[in-house]
Motif scaffolding. Structure first.
Motif, PDB file in Angstrom:
ATOM      1  N   UNK A   1     -10.072  25.846   4.633  1.00 19.75           N
ATOM      2  CA  UNK A   1      -9.121  24.778   4.306  1.00 19.75           C
ATOM      3  C   UNK A   1      -7.585  25.075   5.352  1.00 19.75           C
ATOM      4  N   UNK A   2      -7.531  26.141   5.397  1.00 13.10           N
ATOM      5  CA  UNK A   2      -6.302  26.619   6.219  1.00 13.10           C
ATOM      6  C   UNK A   2      -6.346  26.087   7.806  1.00 13.10           C
ATOM      7  N   UNK A   3      -7.779  26.355   8.203  1.00 10.11           N
ATOM      8  CA  UNK A   3      -8.106  26.286   9.446  1.00 10.11           C
ATOM      9  C   UNK A   3      -8.277  24.746   9.801  1.00 10.11           C
ATOM     10  N   UNK A   4      -8.828  24.169   8.750  1.00  5.05           N
ATOM     11  CA  UNK A   4      -9.400  22.582   8.838  1.00  5.05           C
ATOM     12  C   UNK A   4      -8.096  21.862   9.064  1.00  5.05           C
ATOM     13  N   UNK A   5      -7.053  22.187   7.831  1.00  4.12           N
ATOM     14  CA  UNK A   5      -5.846  21.190   7.764  1.00  4.12           C
ATOM     15  C   UNK A   5      -4.991  21.611   9.046  1.00  4.12           C
ATOM     16  N   UNK A   6      -4.783  22.800   9.356  1.00  3.86           N
ATOM     17  CA  UNK A   6      -3.970  23.170  10.771  1.00  3.86           C
ATOM     18  C   UNK A   6      -4.479  22.346  11.876  1.00  3.86           C
ATOM     19  N   UNK A   7      -5.759  22.110  11.897  1.00  2.00           N
ATOM     20  CA  UNK A   7      -5.913  21.379  13.113  1.00  2.00           C
ATOM     21  C   UNK A   7      -6.199  20.018  12.960  1.00  2.00           C
ATOM     22  N   UNK A   8      -6.319  19.514  11.805  1.00  2.00           N
ATOM     23  CA  UNK A   8      -6.389  18.036  11.620  1.00  2.00           C
ATOM     24  C   UNK A   8      -5.123  17.449  10.704  1.00  2.00           C
ATOM     25  N   UNK A   9      -4.323  18.160  10.439  1.00  2.00           N
ATOM     26  CA  UNK A   9      -3.193  17.607   9.582  1.00  2.00           C
ATOM     27  C   UNK A   9      -2.519  16.275  10.096  1.00  2.00           C
ATOM     28  N   UNK A  10      -2.490  15.986  11.547  1.00  4.50           N
ATOM     29  CA  UNK A  10      -1.676  15.005  12.002  1.00  4.50           C
ATOM     30  C   UNK A  10      -2.670  13.792  11.727  1.00  4.50           C
ATOM     31  N   UNK A  11      -3.797  14.011  11.535  1.00  7.66           N
ATOM     32  CA  UNK A  11      -4.692  12.828  11.320  1.00  7.66           C
ATOM     33  C   UNK A  11      -5.092  12.516   9.927  1.00  7.66           C
ATOM     34  N   UNK A  12      -4.345  13.314   8.931  1.00  3.49           N
ATOM     35  CA  UNK A  12      -4.558  13.071   7.340  1.00  3.49           C
ATOM     36  C   UNK A  12      -3.421  12.437   6.756  1.00  3.49           C
ATOM     37  N   UNK A  13      -3.751  11.160   6.450  1.00  2.00           N
ATOM     38  CA  UNK A  13      -2.344  10.328   6.028  1.00  2.00           C
ATOM     39  C   UNK A  13      -1.728  10.985   4.818  1.00  2.00           C
ATOM     40  N   UNK A  14      -2.232  11.707   3.828  1.00  2.00           N
ATOM     41  CA  UNK A  14      -1.240  12.158   3.022  1.00  2.00           C
ATOM     42  C   UNK A  14      -0.494  13.314   3.391  1.00  2.00           C
ATOM     43  N   UNK A  15      -0.706  14.044   4.533  1.00  5.86           N
ATOM     44  CA  UNK A  15       0.141  14.973   4.850  1.00  5.86           C
ATOM     45  C   UNK A  15       1.064  14.545   5.926  1.00  5.86           C
ATOM     46  N   UNK A  16       1.104  13.092   5.961  1.00  7.67           N
ATOM     47  CA  UNK A  16       2.242  12.393   6.923  1.00  7.67           C
ATOM     48  C   UNK A  16       2.943  11.311   6.088  1.00  7.67           C
ATOM     49  N   UNK A  17       3.168  11.793   4.862  1.00  9.42           N
ATOM     50  CA  UNK A  17       4.065  10.845   4.237  1.00  9.42           C
ATOM     51  C   UNK A  17       5.460  10.612   4.336  1.00  9.42           C
ATOM     52  N   UNK A  18       5.958  11.639   5.053  1.00 11.84           N
ATOM     53  CA  UNK A  18       7.377  11.481   5.461  1.00 11.84           C
ATOM     54  C   UNK A  18       7.751  10.222   6.239  1.00 11.84           C
ATOM     55  N   UNK A  19       7.203   9.903   7.088  1.00  6.65           N
ATOM     56  CA  UNK A  19       7.275   8.452   7.611  1.00  6.65           C
ATOM     57  C   UNK A  19       6.121   7.424   7.621  1.00  6.65           C
TER      58      UNK A  19
END
Length: 398
Positions: A279-297
């Motif tokens: 999970x650490x590796x997956x999110x670190x690599x794809x975080x910018x593509x996963x919508x709910x990790x980008x809800x600041x804007x």
């Protein structure tokens, strides 16, 4: 290329995949780790576990979800039956979905009885990966809704092994999933900005139960004894892990929670550790593509994500789109003007009306006619001149 937006894509999928050998999953853990590596467990699919490679690029998110859902169900079928027969798989899968009665979902209600099994399953999968939200909300709920689709795969396993789905199985599994997610979020030492959205999205994604954050206070309150096989337990560990993730790490107290949950599920610590690492590796690599990790804007993220989808749609339909646009000299002139000058209120009204008329004639572009679709029109206007430059300019000069 397989296009899940066009009728017949499932038959094409099996025609392609049967051309190369593909080993059967050797065990539940083998099936699960291969499925997890595709991103299907987390609702963010990055690849497919297939013999004949299928690209995820230049596809709409819904199309990727359909392929991922079909193939994960098929791999489950292969795991349980040790059989590659597409016809038998289609028969079992349609029978499985026909037996479901879920909130707001009756997959075969509008399907004519004489349609082929593959056509029926195409309609089912199309309905299954949908949300009932508006376009803006759907962009964010997509990942969570489709992470919950693995519950279908677990229920399909029951159908294949027992010939039926245990009474209230779907309700029970979904209830345990949402309870574990709610409890894990309470455990977090640092509350990240996406946690409130995560809760909201789970609430919008449940099909069989009501999501609650108050009923469960400790791991001992969870109904874990209902979980009888490793696939169910692996899934619970991973969803707890992704809900605990924040700031690219899992804190000690959160690790303790996961190991305690694993112990309660009789899952070896090695799997819990592999889950945390993955999970650490997956999110670190794809975080910018996963919508709910980008809800600041969220508005900007919605725009960026949707722009990519609109670009795919325009590229696929550019010949027909050009033909329709060329029928209106006024529309072409307004589109040209919009690239270097702001349009006035009346011009914007004209361009909106005429573009919507054009979209009505092209099935793939009817997305712009749906509730919230008007939000996408500026994106469409932006891409038309850049993707059709030469023909566009020729028409403007007429």
């Amino acid at each position: 290329m397989i296009n899940p937006s066009v009728h017949g894509w499932i038959d094409k999928f099996f025609a392609e995949q049967s051309s190369l050998p593909h080993s059967f999953p050797e065990s539940a853990i083998d099936f699960y780790t291969q499925t997890r590596a595709t991103g299907f467990i987390f609702g963010h699919i990055i690849s497919f576990d297939v013999s004949f490679p299928i690209e995820t690029s230049n596809r709409l998110p819904q199309e990727i979800s359909k392929i991922g859902m079909l193939n994960t169900l098929y791999q489950m079928f292969r795991l349980v039956t040790k059989n590659n027969d597409p016809t038998q798989f289609l028969s079992e899968t349609v029978a499985f979905y026909n037996s479901l009665t879920t909130k707001g979902f009756n997959p075969l209600q509008k399907i004519l009885p004489r349609t082929t099994l593959s056509s029926q399953l195409e309609k089912i999968l199309h309905d299954r990966v949908q949300t009932n939200e508006d376009l803006f909300t759907k962009n964010f709920s997509h990942a969570i809704t489709n992470a919950m689709l693995f519950i279908d795969v677990l229920a399909f396993k029951q159908h294949l092994e027992k010939g039926n789905i245990p009474d209230k199985y779907l309700n029970k599994i979904e209830g345990i999933v949402t309870s574990i997610v709610a409890l894990s979020l309470k455990t977090k030492t640092n509350i990240s900005q996406h946690d409130a959205l995560l809760l909201k999205l789970f609430d919008a994604s449940v099909r069989y139960t009501k999501f609650s954050t108050t009923a469960i206070k400790t791991i001992s309150d969870l109904e874990l004894s209902y979980l009888q096989n490793d696939l169910e337990k692996f899934y619970m560990i991973d969803l707890a892990g992704i809900s605990l993730w924040s700031d690219e790490k899992v804190e000690n107290e959160e690790r303790y929670f996961l190991y305690t949950l694993g112990e309660s599920l009789s899952i070896d610590n090695s799997f819990v550790l592999s889950s945390i690492t993955f999970i650490n590796d997956f999110i670190a690599q794809y975080k910018k593509e996963i919508p709910y990790f980008n809800n600041s804007n969220p508005v900007r993220h919605f725009y960026d994500q949707t722009s990519d989808s609109v670009a795919v749609l325009i590229n696929r339909n550019k010949k027909r789109l050009l033909k329709e646009l060329s029928q209106s000299k006024e529309l072409m002139q307004l589109l040209a003007k919009s690239t270097h000058k702001d349009l006035d209120k009346e011009e914007k009204k004209k361009i909106k009306k005429q573009l919507l008329d054009v979209c009505k004639t092209i099935p793939s572009l009817t997305i712009f006619l749906l509730p919230g679709g008007s939000l996408l029109l500026p994106i469409l206007i932006k891409f038309i001149p850049t993707m059709l430059p030469s023909a566009f300019n020729e028409n403007i000069e007429d």
